[in-house]
Structure formats: structure tokens, C-alpha cells
Design a protein around this motif. Structure first.
Motif, short mmCIF file in Angstrom:
data_model
loop_
_atom_site.label_atom_id
_atom_site.label_comp_id
_atom_site.label_asym_id
_atom_site.label_seq_id
_atom_site.Cartn_x
_atom_site.Cartn_y
_atom_site.Cartn_z
N MET A 176 58.60 49.32 41.02
CA MET A 176 59.92 49.38 40.73
C MET A 176 60.81 48.86 41.53
O MET A 176 62.08 48.50 40.98
N SER A 177 60.47 49.20 42.89
CA SER A 177 61.59 48.84 43.96
C SER A 177 61.67 47.28 44.11
O SER A 177 61.01 46.80 44.97
N LYS A 178 63.00 46.75 43.84
CA LYS A 178 63.14 45.42 44.16
C LYS A 178 63.15 45.22 45.70
O LYS A 178 62.79 44.13 46.44
N GLY A 179 63.89 46.25 46.60
CA GLY A 179 63.96 46.29 47.95
C GLY A 179 62.45 46.12 48.47
O GLY A 179 62.20 45.44 49.48
N ALA A 180 61.65 47.12 47.98
CA ALA A 180 60.40 46.93 48.69
C ALA A 180 59.56 45.55 48.69
O ALA A 180 59.14 45.22 49.28
N LEU A 181 59.81 45.27 47.21
CA LEU A 181 58.90 43.86 46.89
C LEU A 181 59.83 42.76 47.84
O LEU A 181 59.08 41.64 48.01
N ALA A 182 61.03 42.65 48.18
CA ALA A 182 61.69 41.80 48.86
C ALA A 182 60.92 41.57 50.31
O ALA A 182 60.78 40.67 50.93
N ILE A 183 60.96 42.90 50.83
CA ILE A 183 60.29 42.96 52.17
C ILE A 183 58.55 42.57 52.08
O ILE A 183 58.15 41.64 52.83
N GLY A 184 57.97 42.90 50.79
CA GLY A 184 56.80 42.39 50.71
C GLY A 184 56.65 40.93 50.72
O GLY A 184 55.80 40.29 51.29
N GLN A 185 57.79 40.12 49.82
CA GLN A 185 57.88 38.62 49.95
C GLN A 185 57.95 38.38 51.57
O GLN A 185 57.25 37.28 51.98
N ARG A 186 58.61 38.80 52.56
CA ARG A 186 58.79 38.53 53.92
C ARG A 186 57.63 38.69 54.51
O ARG A 186 57.20 37.77 55.32
N ASN A 187 56.79 39.84 54.11
CA ASN A 187 55.27 39.95 54.74
C ASN A 187 54.67 38.72 54.37
O ASN A 187 53.87 38.40 55.11
N HIS A 188 54.35 38.09 53.15
CA HIS A 188 53.75 37.11 52.73
C HIS A 188 54.24 35.96 53.50
O HIS A 188 53.57 35.10 53.75
N GLN A 189 55.49 35.81 53.45
CA GLN A 189 55.94 34.51 54.25
C GLN A 189 55.50 34.66 55.69
O GLN A 189 54.99 33.57 56.31
N LEU A 190 55.71 35.71 56.30
CA LEU A 190 55.28 36.01 57.81
C LEU A 190 53.86 35.60 57.85
O LEU A 190 53.53 35.06 59.20
N ASN A 191 53.01 36.08 56.91
CA ASN A 191 51.48 35.48 57.26
C ASN A 191 50.95 34.38 56.38
O ASN A 191 49.86 33.95 56.45
N ASP A 192 52.15 33.45 55.79
CA ASP A 192 51.76 32.14 55.40
C ASP A 192 51.06 32.24 54.00
O ASP A 192 50.06 31.55 53.96
N VAL A 193 51.12 33.28 53.16
CA VAL A 193 50.28 33.40 52.21
C VAL A 193 51.11 33.57 50.77
O VAL A 193 50.83 34.00 49.82
N LEU A 194 52.39 33.02 50.75
CA LEU A 194 53.46 33.30 49.71
C LEU A 194 53.04 32.72 48.43
O LEU A 194 53.30 33.27 47.53
N ALA A 195 52.43 31.54 48.54
CA ALA A 195 52.10 30.53 47.55
C ALA A 195 51.13 31.19 46.44
O ALA A 195 51.62 30.76 45.02
N ASN A 196 50.29 32.15 46.79
CA ASN A 196 49.54 32.73 45.66
C ASN A 196 49.79 34.08 45.31
O ASN A 196 48.86 34.65 44.85
N ALA A 197 51.01 34.47 45.44
CA ALA A 197 51.55 35.95 44.97
C ALA A 197 52.52 35.64 44.21
O ALA A 197 53.54 34.97 44.03
#
Length: 313
Positions: A176-197
Motif C-alpha cells: 500500500m505504501s508508495k514510499g516503501a515501494l519507491a525505496i524498493g525500486q532504489r534497492n533494485h537499482q542498487l543491485n542491478d535487478v530492476l528490469a525484471n520487477a
């Protein structure tokens, strides 16, 4: 408070985020309100009761002394958070908090925020759950089966990052939290796995159609808050999830059910699964990290693995 001081005096220098002292487990009389974590390079002391100034000074002095032994010449950074009577306050007691602040766990990097808010972005007690997901997904990927994962109550998406690094084909993250998911997207970028999420900022109970259309899933992860008014209350809402769980999982797929409510033991989930999703077979309960040892397995974090039956030939 002496057990905490003893733990500080003997602690090693961790290289990754971890719990150092877990008074909440009830193993140290007089310290059930205290915990100490290390989010490198910051120590985080949390208390669920008010702490007197002289006690804080004693803890700070102990940290100063041990830090001088572990990292001579480096400044001490520590934060105190008090959660009491429904309120939370955080103080930087010494040094500073990096901005941005990221830490690692088992080689995976995560953004955290220890200077404000009750939750820091990474729940350290779920380390074994993340380890299981990595091992499970990696084994399937090695066998040529790149799994599709549904991550419910995704928060900052740590499970998703781990699954994708292990070789998952795709992870759908819902919270439900857009803010939490925004951090989640940063976590994916940080680990270079954003493309498949993918990231869905929705209420799970209003999004079943979209969730179902995206399935079935090889692995469904359910890690809700135990009590969050207006979002999820385990005692009434977990059943609403479980009655639909079998429809989300592919034949031979797995479900990881999590519950962090001291007042609800593992039987709470097991009995509801038997009644509402009897097709799913209990596999195991994951052990919690040794740092989170508890006087009672009933009280501690529950992480249960279930498996769907395979296709009949």
C-alpha cells in the motif's frame, strides 16, 4: 542493563547489518525493553520503555570504549530510538548518519534510514527468510526453472531483490505504501535487478483481479504487519488471504508465510491453513537468526513454508 553493557564490551566488529543484543527475546532479566543493532557505520539502540539519562550515558560510554578498541581513530556514530506509549522519538547521540545510507546482508545491498521513523528499511530478524528464498530460487534456476514470484506486503522489497539476484524470472511486489515501494525500486537499482520487477502500490484486498491475472506463481511470499490499523490485522485478515492462496500458486509451487506477533503462535497459521487451504502441505518452519534467540518459539518470528501438490500425470 548490565547484560547489554556486557554484550557491548565483548562484541566483534560486524561488516554487515546485524543485531548485537536482543533483550526483547526475554533471555536477559531487566533488559526486555532493549535492543542494539549495527547498521554500518551506525549503532542503533532501541528501547520500548523510557531510559534515564544516566543509563544512556553509561551505554554511550560503553560504546565509545569498545569502538575505540574496534576502530581506533574512527568516529562513533550512534542513534537512540524510544518507542513508548504509542509514540516514537529518535536522537542522534554521537557522530552522524550517512545520507544516503546503505548496508549489506549476505552480499546484497539495501537502503536504510535509521534517523527517523520506527522501521529502518530492513528487518534484520527476517535474514533466514531471505536466505531461504535465495537458496530456493537459485536451486530452481540451476535446474532450468526460473521462477515467477509474488511478494505481498513487499515493504522495501528485500525479498524481491534476493529472489532476482538468485535467478528469478520476474517478481511482482505489492504494498500500500508508495514510499516503501519507491525505496524498493532504489534497492533494485542498487543491485542491478530492476528490469525484471514490477511494483503495485495497491491495497491487496482491492487488487485480487490483477494479482490473479499475473499468476499462477512459483513462489508466493506473505509478510504482513501483525497489526496495522486500516491495512492489515492478522487475527481477522490473514484468513482472507489464506482462503485464496491455493489459486495463486502453480502446481509444485511454494508459499512462504510470515507472522511477527508474539501473542500468536505458529498454530494460528497452521490451523487456518488446514481449514482454508488444505491442499497446501506444510514443509517446515524456518529457524530464526541466532541473534534473535527467544525464551519461547511461540513468541518469536514465525516463517512457515508450504508446498502445492504437483500436477497429476
Amino acid at each position: 542493563m548490565q547484560p547489554l553493557l556486557n554484550a557491548i564490551a565483548s562484541m566483534p566488529l560486524p561488516s554487515e547489518a546485524q543485531r548485537i543484543f536482543h533483550g526483547r527475546g526475554g533471555l536477559y532479566p531487566g533488559c526486555a525493553h532493549l535492543s542494539l543493532d549495527f547498521f554500518p557505520p551506525v549503532w542503533v539502540l532501541t528501547s520500548f520503555l523510557p531510559v534515564e539519562d544516566d543509563q544512556l550515558s553509561a551505554i554511550g560510554a560503553a560504546l565509545e570504549q569498545r569502538w575505540a578498541e574496534l576502530a581506533p581513530g574512527h568516529p562513533l556514530n550512534w542513534v537512540f530510538q524510544c518507542r513508548y506509549d504509542g509514540r516514537s522519538s529518535t536522537q542522534v547521540m554521537a557522530g552522524a548518519v550517512p545520507d544516503p545510507h546503505w548496508v549489506s546482508e549476505n552480499g546484497v545491498r539495501y537502503y536504510v534510514n535509521v534517523a527517523k521513523g520506527q522501521n529502518h528499511g530492513l528487518f534484520l530478524d527476517m535474514e533466514e527468510g531471505r536466505r531461504w528464498v535465495h537458496t530456493h530460487v537459485a536451486a530452481r534456476a540451476t535446474a532450468g526453472d526460473r521462477v515467477k514470484v509474488l511478494n505481498l506486503f513487499a515493504y522495501t522489497c528485500a525479498f524481491s531483490v534476493v529472489a532476482l539476484k538468485a535467478g528469478a524470472r520476474h517478481v511482482t511486489n505489492l504494498d500500500m505504501s508508495k514510499g516503501a515501494l519507491a525505496i524498493g525500486q532504489r534497492n533494485h537499482q542498487l543491485n542491478d535487478v530492476l528490469a525484471n520487477a514490477s511494483f503495485l502500490p495497491h491495497d491487496i484486498f482491492n487488487t485480487w483481479g490483477k494479482i490473479t491475472r499475473g499468476g499462477p506463481y512459483s513462489l508466493v511470499i506473505v509478510d504482513p504487519p501483525s497489526y496495522q490499523k486500516g491495512s492489515f490485522v492478522a487475527t481477522k485478515d490473514y484468513a482472507r488471504l489464506l482462503k485464496r492462496m491455493f489459486d495463486l500458486v502453480e502446481p509444485g509451487g511454494h508459499v512462504l508465510l510470515c507472522l511477527n506477533a508474539p501473542e500468536l503462535g505458529p498454530a494460528f497459521l497452521q490451523s487456518q491453513m488446514s481449514e482454508l487451504a488444505p491442499e497446501l502441505v506444510f514443509v517446515e518452519r524456518l529457524a530464526n537468526p541466532p541473534a534473535f534467540a527467544d525464551v519461547s518459539d511461540e513468541r518469536s518470528l514465525k516463517v512457515l513454508v508450504y508446498r502445492a501438490p504437483p500436477l497429476k500425470e
